[in-house]
Design an enzyme around this catalytic site. Structure first.
Site, PDB file in Angstrom:
ATOM      1  N   PRO A 148     -23.872  -6.176  10.708  1.00 18.80           N
ATOM      2  CA  PRO A 148     -23.416  -6.884  11.911  1.00 18.80           C
ATOM      3  C   PRO A 148     -23.482  -5.989  13.148  1.00 18.80           C
ATOM      4  O   PRO A 148     -22.957  -4.882  13.150  1.00 18.80           O
ATOM      5  CB  PRO A 148     -21.960  -7.240  11.569  1.00 18.80           C
ATOM      6  CG  PRO A 148     -21.903  -7.216  10.086  1.00 18.80           C
ATOM      7  CD  PRO A 148     -22.845  -6.141   9.661  1.00 18.80           C
ATOM      8  N   GLU A 149     -24.157  -6.475  14.191  1.00 21.68           N
ATOM      9  CA  GLU A 149     -24.247  -5.737  15.445  1.00 21.68           C
ATOM     10  C   GLU A 149     -23.392  -6.448  16.492  1.00 21.68           C
ATOM     11  O   GLU A 149     -22.653  -7.375  16.175  1.00 21.68           O
ATOM     12  CB  GLU A 149     -25.707  -5.629  15.881  1.00 21.68           C
ATOM     13  CG  GLU A 149     -26.603  -4.886  14.904  1.00 21.68           C
ATOM     14  CD  GLU A 149     -26.282  -3.387  14.821  1.00 21.68           C
ATOM     15  OE1 GLU A 149     -25.507  -2.876  15.659  1.00 21.68           O
ATOM     16  OE2 GLU A 149     -26.816  -2.733  13.917  1.00 21.68           O
TER      17      GLU A 149
END
Length: 272
Positions: A2-3
């Site tokens: 997840p960014e």
């Protein structure tokens, strides 16, 4: 992993269920995350009201009456809103019960995430104090990036992925932004003109905003707080497209390794 767009999508998804409500209890099934979950955390957060749900870089910040609950999704973590606590899975490590009947469930197969607590200013926290500006904020602009790049011989891709320079520009988004700006990923950061830096800043903001509108990029692990995937993967220009034709010039997309990460680019559109 997840960014920033995925974490921001998660924040927006859980916010209506949490903000202004009270944590009735917390259940910790496994404390051995990237950093151990504090022993007394369940007692600390019980009956505290969540006044705000914010994000700093990839950290979710639950502002409570007496401090801040800090949560990081790690490499493969998810935070979902559930209507009950049934069907507990092997990797469901933490449940946060809200007084409105909902449960926030933190799932993390690789255990690289974190659930921490601080009563101090989060800007001084050891995990946050060193971070650069948010990429969508006004502080992140061409003047700032050009000044930071002066004299640097390292490649531009690693430079914009450095969280001390700017937060949240992960590998996928760095690849895409450099393509839009027409900058070769191996070019030295200090050799890029201010005008080109302005194009790069705008490209970074554009790519991240597009990803936010699409709900993030689902390549393997990421799911939004409602369990549904993000759809930005359908808009990728270069990432994951090795040997496929460039969408601009039809030349084959190239792939090299930089700092153990795959870098995708078009030799024709991104010249050194």
């Amino acid at each position: 992993m997840p960014e920033l767009p995925e974490v921001e999508t998660t924040r927006r998804g859980i916010q209506p269920y949490v903000e202004g409500n009270t944590i009735s209890k917390m259940v910790v099934r496994h404390r051995g995350l990237r950093w151990p979950v504090p022993e007394q955390l369940e007692a600390i957060v019980k009956d505290q009201r969540v006044t705000k749900v914010e994000r700093r870089a990839k950290y979710l910040l639950f502002r409570c009456d007496k401090g801040t609950l800090i949560l990081h999704l790690g490499m493969s973590g998810r935070l979902r809103v559930l209507d009950n606590d049934h069907n507990i899975g092997k990797h469901d490590h933490v449940d946060i019960y809200i007084n409105n009947g909902h449960v926030l469930r933190f799932t993390d197969p690789r255990r690289f995430g974190a659930v921490l607590w601080t009563e101090a200013d989060t800007d001084t926290h050891q995990l946050i104090a060193h971070l650069g500006p948010e990429p969508l904020a006004d502080l992140f602009n061409a003047d700032y990036l050009y000044q930071k790049a002066k004299g640097r011989s390292g490649n531009i891709k690693s430079f914009i992925m450095n969280g001390e320079i700017v937060v949240g520009v992960g590998n996928i988004y760095a690849n895409e932004a450099l393509f839009l700006a027409g900058i070769h990923p191996a070019k030295a950061a200090g050799k890029i003109s201010k005008a080109k830096m302005a194009e790069l800043v705008e490209a970074i903001k554009l790519v991240l905003n597009r990803a936010l509108l699409a709900g993030g990029t689902t390549l393997r692990d990421f799911r939004k707080s409602d369990g549904k995937p993000g759809y930005f993967a359908q808009e990728l220009n270069v990432y994951g497209r090795e040997n496929e034709p460039c969408l601009r010039c039809q030349a084959p997309i190239n792939c090299i390794r930089q700092a153990q990460r795959a870098t995708y680019f078009c030799k024709q559109c991104q010249r050194r």
